[in-house]
Design an enzyme around this catalytic site. Sequence first.
Site, short mmCIF file in Angstrom:
data_model
loop_
_atom_site.label_atom_id
_atom_site.label_comp_id
_atom_site.label_asym_id
_atom_site.label_seq_id
_atom_site.Cartn_x
_atom_site.Cartn_y
_atom_site.Cartn_z
CG HIS A 58 -1.77 -0.96 1.35
ND1 HIS A 58 -2.24 -1.52 2.52
CD2 HIS A 58 -2.33 -2.13 0.32
CE1 HIS A 58 -2.76 -2.65 2.22
NE2 HIS A 58 -3.13 -2.87 1.14
CE LYS A 68 1.84 3.49 5.22
NZ LYS A 68 1.28 2.36 4.50
CE1 TYR A 127 -0.60 2.30 8.97
CE2 TYR A 127 -0.85 0.22 10.32
CZ TYR A 127 -1.22 0.98 9.21
OH TYR A 127 -2.41 1.11 8.67
CG ASP A 165 -4.43 -5.86 0.07
OD1 ASP A 165 -4.64 -4.76 -0.02
OD2 ASP A 165 -3.89 -6.20 1.56
#
Length: 191
Positions: A58, A68, A127, A165
Amino acid sequence: MPRARHVHHLKATRHVDDRGWFCETFSSARMAAIGIEASFVQDNQSWSRRRGTVRGLHFQRPPAAQAKLVSCLRGRILDIVVDLRTGSPTFGHHLAIELGDNGDQIFIPEGFAHGFVTLTDDVLLSYKVSRLFDPGLDSGVAWDDPDLAIAWPLHGTEPILSERDRALPRLSVLESPFAYGGEGPMILISA
């Protein structure tokens, strides 16, 4: 916003005593000292029930591109980062690093796709991201794109995937919104 253009593996320091341990999970001063100037605006968590769960690969398109800072709080994962910067000497290459519940983290700058596979059952991931989630700019690359040649450790089992996905495009048909600015190839820096 993030200025670092390299992936960083941040080693944790745990202070252990009879009660257990203490670990600093984020310090803007430490990040700045290693060249990362990021302002995180959102914290996320994901829980994966089963080993063999694949999430990713992603990224968000500009102007909502995200850096991130990823931590595995419970269980173990193989974390994957793919360079999406057109013109980069490592465009389409990936890095893989195992993260567990030892406090280590990985920093992923803008311009890279991110995903992971769970190596154990009951995985909890946390995250931080540098921009808010924008569903209109959310994107990704097929986890099983043969051009990426990622050796996912599935040991002959079928991965557990979301429908989203399963439908992500291959890198060869993706128009990457990220340009290489001469900041060097994708490398993993341990700090």
